[in-house]
Design an enzyme around this catalytic site. Structure first.
Site, PDB file in Angstrom:
ATOM      1  N   ASP A   1      80.205  40.474  20.906  1.00  0.00           N
ATOM      2  CA  ASP A   1      81.302  39.931  21.709  1.00  0.00           C
ATOM      3  C   ASP A   1      82.594  39.793  20.906  1.00  0.00           C
ATOM      4  O   ASP A   1      83.574  39.226  21.405  1.00  0.00           O
ATOM      5  CB  ASP A   1      80.908  38.581  22.321  1.00  0.00           C
ATOM      6  CG  ASP A   1      80.480  37.569  21.269  1.00  0.00           C
ATOM      7  OD1 ASP A   1      80.433  37.920  20.073  1.00  0.00           O
ATOM      8  OD2 ASP A   1      80.160  36.417  21.644  1.00  0.00           O
TER       9      ASP A   1
ATOM     10  N   LYS B   1      85.669  25.309   8.766  1.00  0.00           N
ATOM     11  CA  LYS B   1      86.847  24.737   9.415  1.00  0.00           C
ATOM     12  C   LYS B   1      87.618  23.790   8.500  1.00  0.00           C
ATOM     13  O   LYS B   1      87.802  22.604   8.810  1.00  0.00           O
ATOM     14  CB  LYS B   1      86.437  24.021  10.707  1.00  0.00           C
ATOM     15  CG  LYS B   1      85.828  24.951  11.742  1.00  0.00           C
ATOM     16  CD  LYS B   1      85.459  24.240  13.030  1.00  0.00           C
ATOM     17  CE  LYS B   1      84.871  25.216  14.042  1.00  0.00           C
ATOM     18  NZ  LYS B   1      84.466  24.546  15.294  1.00  0.00           N
TER      19      LYS B   1
ATOM     20  N   ASP C   1      88.318  37.321  18.763  1.00  0.00           N
ATOM     21  CA  ASP C   1      87.179  36.793  19.506  1.00  0.00           C
ATOM     22  C   ASP C   1      87.659  36.544  20.929  1.00  0.00           C
ATOM     23  O   ASP C   1      88.531  35.698  21.157  1.00  0.00           O
ATOM     24  CB  ASP C   1      86.701  35.496  18.851  1.00  0.00           C
ATOM     25  CG  ASP C   1      85.538  34.843  19.593  1.00  0.00           C
ATOM     26  OD1 ASP C   1      85.170  35.335  20.678  1.00  0.00           O
ATOM     27  OD2 ASP C   1      85.016  33.831  19.108  1.00  0.00           O
TER      28      ASP C   1
END
Length: 347
Positions: free
Chosen positions: A106, A157, A217
Protein backbone atom coordinates in the site's frame (compact mmCIF):
# COMPACT_ATOMS: atom_id res chain seq x y z
CA UNK A 1 14.56 -13.93 -6.96
CA UNK A 2 10.99 -13.51 -5.79
CA UNK A 3 9.08 -10.48 -4.54
CA UNK A 4 6.65 -10.78 -1.64
CA UNK A 5 3.88 -8.17 -1.77
CA UNK A 6 2.19 -7.63 1.58
CA UNK A 7 -1.46 -6.97 0.74
CA UNK A 8 -3.32 -8.41 3.71
CA UNK A 9 -4.44 -5.30 5.56
CA UNK A 10 -7.40 -2.97 5.22
CA UNK A 11 -7.02 0.76 4.72
CA UNK A 12 -8.79 1.94 7.84
CA UNK A 13 -7.86 5.57 7.28
CA UNK A 14 -9.07 5.41 3.67
CA UNK A 15 -12.56 4.36 4.69
CA UNK A 16 -15.21 4.29 3.45
CA UNK A 17 -13.40 3.80 0.11
CA UNK A 18 -11.63 0.64 1.28
CA UNK A 19 -14.27 -0.63 3.68
CA UNK A 20 -14.78 -3.72 1.50
CA UNK A 21 -11.53 -3.55 -0.42
CA UNK A 22 -7.86 -4.28 0.36
CA UNK A 23 -6.06 -0.94 0.36
CA UNK A 24 -3.56 -1.99 -2.38
CA UNK A 25 -6.55 -2.49 -4.69
CA UNK A 26 -7.51 1.20 -4.44
CA UNK A 27 -7.45 2.81 -7.87
CA UNK A 28 -4.48 4.97 -8.79
CA UNK A 29 -4.85 6.60 -12.16
CA UNK A 30 -7.85 4.33 -12.93
CA UNK A 31 -6.02 1.06 -12.19
CA UNK A 32 -5.59 -0.85 -8.94
CA UNK A 33 -2.31 0.16 -7.35
CA UNK A 34 -1.41 -3.52 -6.91
CA UNK A 35 -1.41 -3.93 -10.70
CA UNK A 36 0.89 -0.92 -11.13
CA UNK A 37 3.18 -2.38 -8.47
CA UNK A 38 3.35 -5.76 -10.14
CA UNK A 39 4.24 -4.21 -13.49
CA UNK A 40 6.83 -1.88 -11.94
CA UNK A 41 8.77 -4.79 -10.48
CA UNK A 42 8.28 -6.87 -13.62
CA UNK A 43 9.90 -4.09 -15.66
CA UNK A 44 12.91 -4.38 -13.34
CA UNK A 45 13.34 -8.09 -13.90
CA UNK A 46 11.17 -9.74 -11.23
CA UNK A 47 9.16 -12.59 -12.74
CA UNK A 48 7.95 -14.48 -9.65
CA UNK A 49 5.68 -12.98 -7.02
CA UNK A 50 4.11 -14.08 -3.77
CA UNK A 51 1.18 -12.03 -2.52
CA UNK A 52 0.27 -12.19 1.17
CA UNK A 53 -3.51 -11.87 1.47
CA UNK A 54 -6.06 -11.82 4.26
CA UNK A 55 -9.10 -9.52 3.99
CA UNK A 56 -11.16 -9.83 0.79
CA UNK A 57 -8.44 -11.93 -0.73
CA UNK A 58 -10.85 -13.18 -3.41
CA UNK A 59 -10.84 -9.68 -4.93
CA UNK A 60 -7.08 -9.78 -5.38
CA UNK A 61 -6.98 -13.38 -6.56
CA UNK A 62 -9.80 -12.94 -9.07
CA UNK A 63 -8.17 -9.80 -10.51
CA UNK A 64 -4.55 -10.95 -10.74
CA UNK A 65 -5.07 -14.71 -11.03
CA UNK A 66 -1.88 -16.71 -11.49
CA UNK A 67 -0.18 -13.69 -13.10
CA UNK A 68 -0.09 -15.17 -16.60
CA UNK A 69 -2.05 -12.30 -18.16
CA UNK A 70 0.67 -9.95 -16.87
CA UNK A 71 3.52 -12.19 -17.98
CA UNK A 72 4.56 -13.23 -14.45
CA UNK A 73 3.79 -16.03 -12.00
CA UNK A 74 1.92 -15.42 -8.73
CA UNK A 75 1.53 -17.59 -5.65
CA UNK A 76 -0.65 -16.60 -2.70
CA UNK A 77 0.17 -16.82 0.99
CA UNK A 78 -3.04 -16.71 3.03
CA UNK A 79 -3.10 -15.42 6.60
CA UNK A 80 -5.87 -16.94 8.70
CA UNK A 81 -5.37 -14.06 11.09
CA UNK A 82 -3.29 -10.92 10.72
CA UNK A 83 0.27 -11.73 11.73
CA UNK A 84 2.01 -8.37 11.45
CA UNK A 85 4.72 -7.63 8.91
CA UNK A 86 7.25 -10.19 10.17
CA UNK A 87 4.59 -12.82 10.78
CA UNK A 88 3.26 -12.43 7.25
CA UNK A 89 6.74 -12.91 5.82
CA UNK A 90 7.33 -15.98 8.01
CA UNK A 91 3.97 -17.39 6.91
CA UNK A 92 5.13 -17.15 3.28
CA UNK A 93 8.62 -18.56 3.93
CA UNK A 94 7.97 -21.85 2.13
CA UNK A 95 7.22 -19.93 -1.08
CA UNK A 96 10.26 -17.63 -1.01
CA UNK A 97 13.72 -17.83 -2.57
CA UNK A 98 17.01 -17.67 -0.67
CA UNK A 99 17.09 -13.94 -1.34
CA UNK A 100 13.83 -12.08 -1.78
CA UNK A 101 12.23 -8.66 -1.83
CA UNK A 102 9.45 -7.62 0.54
CA UNK A 103 7.16 -4.73 -0.39
CA UNK A 104 4.40 -3.16 1.68
CA UNK A 105 1.89 -3.09 -1.15
CA UNK A 106 0.00 0.00 0.00
CA UNK A 107 3.05 2.29 -0.24
CA UNK A 108 3.21 4.29 -3.47
CA UNK A 109 6.76 4.35 -4.77
CA UNK A 110 9.16 3.84 -7.60
CA UNK A 111 12.51 2.23 -6.81
CA UNK A 112 15.69 1.54 -8.75
CA UNK A 113 15.83 -2.10 -7.77
CA UNK A 114 19.11 -2.83 -9.54
CA UNK A 115 20.94 -0.18 -7.49
CA UNK A 116 19.43 -1.49 -4.25
CA UNK A 117 20.44 -5.06 -5.11
CA UNK A 118 24.02 -4.05 -5.92
CA UNK A 119 24.25 -2.33 -2.55
CA UNK A 120 22.80 -5.37 -0.78
CA UNK A 121 25.28 -7.72 -2.39
CA UNK A 122 28.19 -5.44 -1.53
CA UNK A 123 27.51 -5.16 2.21
CA UNK A 124 26.77 -8.86 2.74
CA UNK A 125 24.32 -8.36 5.59
CA UNK A 126 21.02 -10.12 6.18
CA UNK A 127 18.74 -7.18 5.32
CA UNK A 128 18.70 -3.99 3.30
CA UNK A 129 15.97 -1.57 4.29
CA UNK A 130 15.14 0.89 1.54
CA UNK A 131 14.92 4.40 2.95
CA UNK A 132 13.20 7.55 1.85
CA UNK A 133 13.93 11.08 2.96
CA UNK A 134 11.07 13.15 4.37
CA UNK A 135 10.83 16.79 5.35
CA UNK A 136 9.35 16.07 8.79
CA UNK A 137 10.46 12.72 10.27
CA UNK A 138 8.44 13.14 13.47
CA UNK A 139 5.60 11.00 12.05
CA UNK A 140 7.82 8.03 11.18
CA UNK A 141 10.39 5.59 12.44
CA UNK A 142 13.75 7.25 11.80
CA UNK A 143 17.01 5.37 11.30
CA UNK A 144 20.44 6.18 12.65
CA UNK A 145 23.25 4.89 10.45
CA UNK A 146 26.98 4.29 10.87
CA UNK A 147 29.62 4.43 8.14
CA UNK A 148 28.77 2.30 5.13
CA UNK A 149 25.06 2.61 5.77
CA UNK A 150 24.79 0.08 8.61
CA UNK A 151 21.73 0.83 10.74
CA UNK A 152 22.51 1.05 14.45
CA UNK A 153 19.07 1.91 15.80
CA UNK A 154 15.53 3.02 15.06
CA UNK A 155 13.88 5.98 16.75
CA UNK A 156 10.10 5.99 16.63
CA UNK A 157 8.50 9.38 15.89
CA UNK A 158 11.19 11.66 17.34
CA UNK A 159 10.76 15.39 17.65
CA UNK A 160 11.90 16.99 14.42
CA UNK A 161 14.80 18.78 16.07
CA UNK A 162 15.94 15.59 17.85
CA UNK A 163 15.84 13.21 14.87
CA UNK A 164 19.30 11.82 13.94
CA UNK A 165 18.35 11.98 10.24
CA UNK A 166 15.41 12.54 7.93
CA UNK A 167 15.65 9.01 6.56
CA UNK A 168 12.72 6.74 7.28
CA UNK A 169 11.71 3.18 6.48
CA UNK A 170 10.22 3.12 2.96
CA UNK A 171 8.52 -0.26 3.48
CA UNK A 172 10.72 -2.11 0.95
CA UNK A 173 13.23 -4.74 2.08
CA UNK A 174 15.80 -7.02 0.46
CA UNK A 175 16.24 -10.02 2.74
CA UNK A 176 18.27 -13.19 3.00
CA UNK A 177 16.34 -16.26 4.10
CA UNK A 178 18.54 -16.60 7.19
CA UNK A 179 16.91 -13.46 8.60
CA UNK A 180 13.70 -15.45 9.05
CA UNK A 181 15.40 -17.73 11.58
CA UNK A 182 14.76 -14.95 14.08
CA UNK A 183 11.04 -14.60 13.35
CA UNK A 184 8.69 -16.71 15.50
CA UNK A 185 6.17 -18.98 13.78
CA UNK A 186 2.45 -18.97 14.39
CA UNK A 187 2.05 -15.60 16.05
CA UNK A 188 1.93 -11.95 15.12
CA UNK A 189 5.31 -10.23 14.99
CA UNK A 190 6.45 -6.75 13.99
CA UNK A 191 9.44 -6.56 11.70
CA UNK A 192 10.13 -2.95 12.70
CA UNK A 193 9.82 -3.39 16.47
CA UNK A 194 11.02 -6.99 16.91
CA UNK A 195 12.92 -8.50 14.00
CA UNK A 196 15.10 -5.64 12.83
CA UNK A 197 16.25 -4.61 16.34
CA UNK A 198 17.13 -8.25 17.07
CA UNK A 199 19.11 -8.56 13.83
CA UNK A 200 20.97 -5.36 14.69
CA UNK A 201 21.78 -6.58 18.19
CA UNK A 202 23.04 -9.99 17.09
CA UNK A 203 25.24 -8.59 14.35
CA UNK A 204 23.41 -10.12 11.39
CA UNK A 205 23.77 -6.86 9.50
CA UNK A 206 20.90 -4.47 8.77
CA UNK A 207 21.75 -1.75 6.27
CA UNK A 208 19.85 1.19 4.83
CA UNK A 209 19.77 2.29 1.21
CA UNK A 210 18.13 5.59 0.19
CA UNK A 211 16.00 5.02 -2.89
CA UNK A 212 15.21 8.58 -3.97
CA UNK A 213 12.34 9.05 -6.38
CA UNK A 214 8.65 9.30 -5.59
CA UNK A 215 7.29 7.90 -2.33
CA UNK A 216 4.03 8.45 -0.44
CA UNK A 217 1.84 6.49 1.94
CA UNK A 218 -1.66 6.83 0.48
CA UNK A 219 -3.22 5.88 3.82
CA UNK A 220 -5.36 9.01 4.25
CA UNK A 221 -7.82 10.71 1.93
CA UNK A 222 -5.65 13.85 1.95
CA UNK A 223 -2.59 11.93 0.76
CA UNK A 224 -4.70 9.92 -1.69
CA UNK A 225 -5.79 13.19 -3.31
CA UNK A 226 -2.22 14.53 -3.30
CA UNK A 227 -1.01 11.34 -4.99
CA UNK A 228 -3.38 11.96 -7.88
CA UNK A 229 -2.50 15.64 -8.21
CA UNK A 230 1.17 14.60 -8.33
CA UNK A 231 0.28 12.05 -11.00
CA UNK A 232 -1.55 14.64 -13.11
CA UNK A 233 1.29 17.14 -12.68
CA UNK A 234 3.77 14.34 -13.62
CA UNK A 235 5.70 14.73 -10.39
CA UNK A 236 4.83 11.05 -10.04
CA UNK A 237 5.77 9.68 -13.48
CA UNK A 238 3.46 6.68 -13.47
CA UNK A 239 2.36 5.58 -16.92
CA UNK A 240 -1.05 6.92 -17.90
CA UNK A 241 -2.97 4.52 -20.14
CA UNK A 242 -4.80 7.15 -22.16
CA UNK A 243 -4.12 9.43 -25.10
CA UNK A 244 -2.87 12.91 -24.27
CA UNK A 245 -4.70 15.54 -26.28
CA UNK A 246 -3.00 18.37 -28.13
CA UNK A 247 -3.96 20.50 -25.19
CA UNK A 248 -1.34 19.17 -22.78
CA UNK A 249 -2.32 17.44 -19.54
CA UNK A 250 -5.68 16.26 -20.83
CA UNK A 251 -5.79 12.47 -21.13
CA UNK A 252 -8.77 10.67 -22.69
CA UNK A 253 -9.28 6.91 -22.73
CA UNK A 254 -10.91 4.85 -25.45
CA UNK A 255 -14.54 5.36 -26.48
CA UNK A 256 -15.05 8.62 -24.56
CA UNK A 257 -18.19 10.43 -25.69
CA UNK A 258 -17.98 14.19 -25.17
CA UNK A 259 -21.08 16.39 -25.50
CA UNK A 260 -21.36 19.83 -27.04
CA UNK A 261 -19.66 22.72 -25.30
CA UNK A 262 -17.75 20.57 -22.81
CA UNK A 263 -14.77 22.39 -21.31
CA UNK A 264 -11.74 20.52 -20.00
CA UNK A 265 -9.59 22.54 -17.60
CA UNK A 266 -6.26 20.71 -17.31
CA UNK A 267 -5.00 18.60 -15.77
CA UNK A 268 -7.71 15.98 -16.40
CA UNK A 269 -7.72 12.19 -16.80
CA UNK A 270 -10.76 10.44 -18.29
CA UNK A 271 -11.01 6.64 -18.38
CA UNK A 272 -12.42 4.37 -21.07
CA UNK A 273 -16.14 4.31 -22.01
CA UNK A 274 -17.02 7.57 -20.23
CA UNK A 275 -19.90 9.79 -21.33
CA UNK A 276 -19.81 13.53 -20.58
CA UNK A 277 -22.94 15.62 -21.07
CA UNK A 278 -23.29 18.97 -22.85
CA UNK A 279 -21.67 22.05 -21.33
CA UNK A 280 -20.03 20.16 -18.48
CA UNK A 281 -16.85 21.67 -17.06
CA UNK A 282 -14.29 19.05 -16.04
CA UNK A 283 -11.17 20.08 -14.09
CA UNK A 284 -8.81 21.28 -12.98
CA UNK A 285 -7.52 18.17 -11.21
CA UNK A 286 -10.21 15.68 -12.12
CA UNK A 287 -9.90 11.92 -12.55
CA UNK A 288 -12.93 10.07 -13.95
CA UNK A 289 -13.02 6.27 -13.84
CA UNK A 290 -14.03 3.84 -16.56
CA UNK A 291 -17.68 3.57 -17.53
CA UNK A 292 -18.75 6.70 -15.64
CA UNK A 293 -21.60 8.96 -16.73
CA UNK A 294 -21.31 12.72 -16.24
CA UNK A 295 -24.53 14.66 -16.81
CA UNK A 296 -25.15 17.95 -18.54
CA UNK A 297 -23.72 21.12 -16.96
CA UNK A 298 -21.89 19.20 -14.27
CA UNK A 299 -18.99 21.06 -12.65
CA UNK A 300 -16.27 18.66 -11.49
CA UNK A 301 -13.00 19.89 -9.98
CA UNK A 302 -10.30 18.58 -7.63
CA UNK A 303 -12.17 15.28 -7.49
CA UNK A 304 -11.57 11.58 -8.13
CA UNK A 305 -14.28 9.24 -9.39
CA UNK A 306 -13.75 5.49 -9.50
CA UNK A 307 -15.35 3.29 -12.16
CA UNK A 308 -19.02 3.42 -13.13
CA UNK A 309 -19.96 6.54 -11.20
CA UNK A 310 -23.04 8.49 -12.25
CA UNK A 311 -23.21 12.25 -11.68
CA UNK A 312 -26.58 13.78 -12.45
CA UNK A 313 -27.10 16.92 -14.50
CA UNK A 314 -26.27 20.20 -12.76
CA UNK A 315 -24.23 18.70 -9.93
CA UNK A 316 -21.18 20.58 -8.64
CA UNK A 317 -18.42 18.48 -7.10
CA UNK A 318 -15.29 19.90 -5.51
CA UNK A 319 -12.64 17.93 -3.58
CA UNK A 320 -14.72 14.75 -3.66
CA UNK A 321 -13.64 11.11 -3.83
CA UNK A 322 -16.26 8.61 -4.98
CA UNK A 323 -15.83 4.85 -4.89
CA UNK A 324 -17.06 2.51 -7.60
CA UNK A 325 -20.68 2.90 -8.74
CA UNK A 326 -21.43 5.95 -6.57
CA UNK A 327 -24.30 8.13 -7.75
CA UNK A 328 -24.59 11.81 -6.87
CA UNK A 329 -26.40 15.01 -7.64
CA UNK A 330 -27.81 17.28 -8.63
CA UNK A 331 -26.67 19.09 -5.48
CA UNK A 332 -23.43 20.90 -4.61
CA UNK A 333 -20.97 18.59 -2.89
CA UNK A 334 -17.72 19.59 -1.23
CA UNK A 335 -15.17 17.23 0.34
CA UNK A 336 -17.49 14.23 0.14
CA UNK A 337 -15.84 10.81 0.40
CA UNK A 338 -18.25 8.03 -0.51
CA UNK A 339 -18.10 4.28 -0.86
CA UNK A 340 -19.29 2.13 -3.72
CA UNK A 341 -22.99 1.59 -4.34
CA UNK A 342 -23.96 4.64 -2.28
CA UNK A 343 -26.20 7.38 -3.53
CA UNK A 344 -25.12 10.81 -2.31
CA UNK A 345 -27.73 13.54 -2.08
CA UNK A 346 -26.19 16.26 0.07
CA UNK A 347 -23.12 17.20 2.04
Amino acid sequence: MKALLLAGGLGTRLRPLTEHLPKPMALVGNRPWLEHLLLHYKEQGVQEFVIAVKHYRELIESYLGDGSKFGVSIDYSVEKELLGTAGAIKNAEHLLSDRFIVVNADIIHQVNLDAALRYHEAHGGAVTICLTEVEDPSHYGVVEQADGGRIVRFIEKPKKEEAPSNRVNAGIYIMERRALDFVPSGRAASIEKETFPQLIDNGSGVYGHPIGGYWIDMGTTERYRQLHWDLLDRRFPLRIDAKEMEEKSIWLGDNVRVGQGVLFVPPVMIGDDVTIGDRAIIGPYAVVGKGSRIGKQVRLAHSILWDRCKIRAGAQLNECIFGTATQAGPHILHEAVCNRNMEVQRR
